[in-house]
Design an enzyme around this catalytic site. Structure first.
Site, mmCIF file in Angstrom:
data_model
loop_
_atom_site.group_PDB
_atom_site.id
_atom_site.type_symbol
_atom_site.label_atom_id
_atom_site.label_comp_id
_atom_site.label_asym_id
_atom_site.label_seq_id
_atom_site.Cartn_x
_atom_site.Cartn_y
_atom_site.Cartn_z
ATOM 1 N N ARG A 45 0.833 -1.199 0.000
ATOM 2 C CA ARG A 45 0.000 0.000 0.000
ATOM 3 C C ARG A 45 0.864 1.245 0.000
ATOM 4 O O ARG A 45 2.034 1.237 0.384
ATOM 5 C CB ARG A 45 -0.941 0.008 1.204
ATOM 6 C CG ARG A 45 -0.255 0.139 2.554
ATOM 7 C CD ARG A 45 -0.222 1.554 3.089
ATOM 8 N NE ARG A 45 0.601 1.648 4.299
ATOM 9 C CZ ARG A 45 1.856 2.038 4.302
ATOM 10 N NH1 ARG A 45 2.458 2.339 3.167
ATOM 11 N NH2 ARG A 45 2.534 2.119 5.439
ATOM 12 N N HIS A 52 1.427 8.680 10.559
ATOM 13 C CA HIS A 52 1.623 8.634 12.011
ATOM 14 C C HIS A 52 0.415 9.199 12.767
ATOM 15 O O HIS A 52 0.582 9.809 13.834
ATOM 16 C CB HIS A 52 2.892 9.390 12.418
ATOM 17 C CG HIS A 52 4.157 8.673 12.042
ATOM 18 N ND1 HIS A 52 4.621 7.560 12.725
ATOM 19 C CD2 HIS A 52 5.049 8.898 11.044
ATOM 20 C CE1 HIS A 52 5.746 7.146 12.157
ATOM 21 N NE2 HIS A 52 6.029 7.931 11.142
ATOM 22 N N ASP A 195 -2.221 -0.284 7.743
ATOM 23 C CA ASP A 195 -1.697 -1.213 6.743
ATOM 24 C C ASP A 195 -2.601 -2.427 6.598
ATOM 25 O O ASP A 195 -2.861 -2.905 5.491
ATOM 26 C CB ASP A 195 -0.290 -1.672 7.129
ATOM 27 C CG ASP A 195 0.708 -0.532 7.173
ATOM 28 O OD1 ASP A 195 0.376 0.563 6.691
ATOM 29 O OD2 ASP A 195 1.810 -0.736 7.687
ATOM 30 N N ASN A 238 13.688 -0.430 8.498
ATOM 31 C CA ASN A 238 12.870 -1.477 9.098
ATOM 32 C C ASN A 238 12.392 -1.000 10.458
ATOM 33 O O ASN A 238 13.169 -0.892 11.398
ATOM 34 C CB ASN A 238 13.686 -2.767 9.238
ATOM 35 C CG ASN A 238 12.837 -3.945 9.705
ATOM 36 O OD1 ASN A 238 11.888 -3.772 10.456
ATOM 37 N ND2 ASN A 238 13.197 -5.131 9.249
ATOM 38 N N LYS A 239 11.089 -0.695 10.575
ATOM 39 C CA LYS A 239 10.591 -0.093 11.816
ATOM 40 C C LYS A 239 10.624 -1.051 12.997
ATOM 41 O O LYS A 239 10.530 -0.607 14.143
ATOM 42 C CB LYS A 239 9.189 0.480 11.609
ATOM 43 C CG LYS A 239 8.100 -0.512 11.297
ATOM 44 C CD LYS A 239 6.793 0.216 11.016
ATOM 45 C CE LYS A 239 5.676 -0.749 10.665
ATOM 46 N NZ LYS A 239 4.430 -0.052 10.292
#
Length: 471
Positions: A45, A52, A195, A238-239
Site C-alpha cells: 500500500r 503517524h 496497513d 525497518n521499523k
C-alpha cells in the site's frame, strides 16, 4: 470466508500476476512434490496522506498498489509449518504448529518468516481451533522491503487470510484487519492498523478513507487527471529493527495523558488522542490550541514526567513505555502532538478537496502533501536526507510529494497533474536522483520509480483437480 459482500475468492478471466503465479506453483511442486491447494494475493500500500496518525485514532487515506505478496499454500499432515521463499537470500524455515514461538532477539530486525508466524499465531489465538493444522507455504514478494510500502504488513495479512482459510474460520474483512493489526504486535511494532485495513478493504480505482472505532472504509474517487508516482529512496528503514517508530508512539501516548491530567481527566484510562478529543468534545483545531496552551516545552525529561504524573520509575517504565523504549530519557511531546492534529486536519481537507473535483483540486492536494512532508521532517523528525532530496526535486517540478510509511528511509508518494507530467517527472528522477546513487547501479529503475493506481484488496485463488483456478 464471508462471501456476502466482496468475496475473497474470485473467478477471474485474467488472473493478476499470472506469470508469477505459474512460477510460484512450479516452485511449490518442486519443494513439496504436490500442487498447492490455493494462492493468497495481498497488495502493498501507499498512504497518500495521514502519516503517524492511525495509532492516535485518526483517519488515513491509503490505497493498495500493484506490488504484492503471493503465497502458494496447502495443509500438511505432519503438524509442521514449512516456509520457503522464492528469493534464495531468505532461508527456509519450519516449526511445529503446536509449539512454535516468535523470539525477537535479532537487533537487525525479525527474519522474514517471523512475520508469517505472526499471522498464524493471530488466527490460532483468535479462533483456538481444536486441531491446528500444519501447512506448506512458498512465498513470492515484489514489494520492496523496508521501503514504507507495507511489505511486512502485507505478509502478515496474507498469512492471516491463508491460515484462516486452511482452518475454515469464517471471518469478514473488518475482523481479519483487526486480527492482523493485533498480531503484528507479536513482532514488537505498535502500529495503528492502517496497513492491515487497506490490505483487506482496498477497492480498485479509488483510495480508501479509513476511520476507526468502529473500523470502516469509505471509497474516495480521486480527480481523473491525478497520477500518483512512487519513488524509492533506496534507504531501507525497518521499523521493527529500531526503537524510532515506537518512540513516536510512546511520545503521542504520553502527550495524550499529559493533556488529560491537565484537563483533570483520569489519565491512566486515556492513551489515544481521539479518545481524549471525544471526552472533551473538542474540534481538531481546539485540540491544537490545547497543545499550544499546555505542552510548552520542546522536550520533557523522564524525571520531569515522573514528577508531573506523580509516579515512580518502575510504574513509568512498565506501564507507559514499550520494551524497546525503556531506556529513553527525553520525550518531545509538543512536536509530535502538533503533527498529529495538523496532519489530521490536512487529511480532512484533502478528502474534501478530492470530493469537490474542482479545477484547482490537484493544486490544493499537492500543497497539502508538501505541508505533510515538512511536518514529518521538522515536527515528527522521521524523514531522511535522501527522502528530502527527492522532495526537493519534486518541488522544483511542481509535483506535490511527501514521504510515505513510517519514514527514516523508504519511499515518497508524489502527485502529478496528468500523465504527461508524471512521465516527465519519472524521467527526471531517473536522471537527477538515481543516476548519482551508487546503490541504484544495476537495478531496474522502472521498479524504483513508477506510476501506480489503486488496486483491490486481499484475495484467494483456488485450484481444481485439473490445476485450473476456480471459485
Amino acid at each position: 470466508m464471508d462471501n456476502n459482500n466482496d468475496t475473497f475468492v474470485h473467478v477471474l478471466e485474467s488472473i493478476p500476476d499470472s506469470e508469477r503465479v505459474s512460477q510460484l506453483k512450479a516452485l511449490f511442486v518442486d519443494a513439496f512434490n504436490r500442487n498447492p491447494s490455493f494462492f493468497v494475493r495481498c497488495s502493498g500500500r501507499v498512504n497518500i496522506i495521514g502519516e503517524h496518525v492511525d495509532y492516535c485514532g485518526y483517519p488515513v487515506l491509503p490505497m493498495a498498489i500493484e506490488q504484492t505478496i503471493l503465497l502458494a499454500m496447502a495443509p500438511s499432515e505432519d503438524n509442521l509449518v514449512h516456509l520457503k521463499n522464492v528469493d534464495p537470500k531468505y532461508k527456509s524455515f519450519k516449526c511445529n504448529i503446536n509449539t512454535f514461538s516468535i523470539d525477537l532477539l535479532d537487533s537487525t530486525g525479525p527474519e522474514w518468516y517471523k512475520y508469517f508466524l505472526c499471522g498464524v499465531k493471530g488466527i490460532l489465538e483468535f479462533a483456538k481451533p481444536a486441531y491446528p493444522k500444519g501447512m506448506m507455504v512458498v512465498l513470492s514478494g515484489n514489494i520492496p522491503p523496508a521501503s514504507g510500502l507495507s511489505s511486512s504488513s502485507a505478509l502478515v495479512c496474507a498469512s492471516v487470510l491463508g491460515s484462516a482459510y486452511i482452518h475454515k474460520i469464517p471471518l469478514d474483512k473488518q475482523a481479519l484487519a483487526t486480527i492482523s493489526a493485533d498480531c503484528e504486535r507479536f513482532i514488537g511494532t505498535q502500529g495503528g492498523g492502517m496497513d492491515q485495513a487497506i490490505a483487506y478493504l482496498a477497492k480498485q480505482g479509488c483510495a480508501q478513507f479509513i476511520e476507526w472505532d468502529p473500523l470502516r472504509a469509505t471509497s474516495i474517487d480521486l480527480p481523473g487527471n491525478a497520477v500518483f508516482v512512487i519513488a524509492n529512496s533506496l534507504t531501507e528503514a525497518n521499523k521493527a529493527a529500531t526503537s524510532d517508530f515506537n518512540q513516536r508512539v510512546v511520545e503521542c501516548r504520553l502527550a495524550c495523558r499529559f493533556l488529560a491530567k491537565k484537563m483533570q481527566i483520569n489519565w491512566r484510562e486515556i492513551w489515544r488522542f481521539s479518545s481524549l478529543q471525544k471526552v472533551l468534545n473538542y474540534s481538531l483545531e481546539e485540540m491544537e490550541t490545547l497543545i499550544n496552551t499546555y505542552l510548552t516545552q520542546l522536550a520533557y525529561t523522564k524525571d520531569e514526567l515522573l514528577h508531573f504524573f506523580e509516579i515512580g520509575n518502575d510504574d513509568f517504565v512498565e506501564n507507559l513505555l514499550t520494551p524497546n523504549t525503556r531506556d529513553a530519557q527525553v520525550f518531545k511531546l509538543r512536536q509530535r502532538s502538533l503533527h498529529v492534529f495538523q496532519e489530521s486536519i490536512r487529511v480532512k481537507t484533502f478528502v474534501e478537496v478530492a470530493k469537490q473535483q474542482s479545477a484547482d483540486s490537484i493544486h490544493l492536494m499537492k500543497q497539502l502533501m508538501r505541508q505533510s512532508h515538512e511536518s514529518l521532517k521538522t515536527l515528527y523528525e522521521c524523514s531522511h536526507g535522501n527522502l528530502d532530496k527527492l522532495i526537493q526535486i519534486s518541488n522544483s517540478l511542481n509535483v506535490g510529494a511527501r514521504l510515505t510509511g513510517a519514514g527514516w528511509g523508504g519511499c515518497i508518494v508524489a502527485l502529478c497533474d496528468g500523465v504527461d507530467q508524471s512521465v516527465e517527472y519519472i524521467n527526471h528522477l531517473k536522471q537527477s536522483y538515481y543516476a548519482d546513487l551508487e546503490n541504484a547501479l544495476g537495478k531496474n529503475l522502472d521498479e524504483l520509480v513508477f506510476a501506480t493506481s489503486p488496486q483491490r484488496g486481499a484475495e484467494i485463488y483456488l485450484m481444481d483437480s485439473t490445476n485450473n483456478f476456480i471459485e
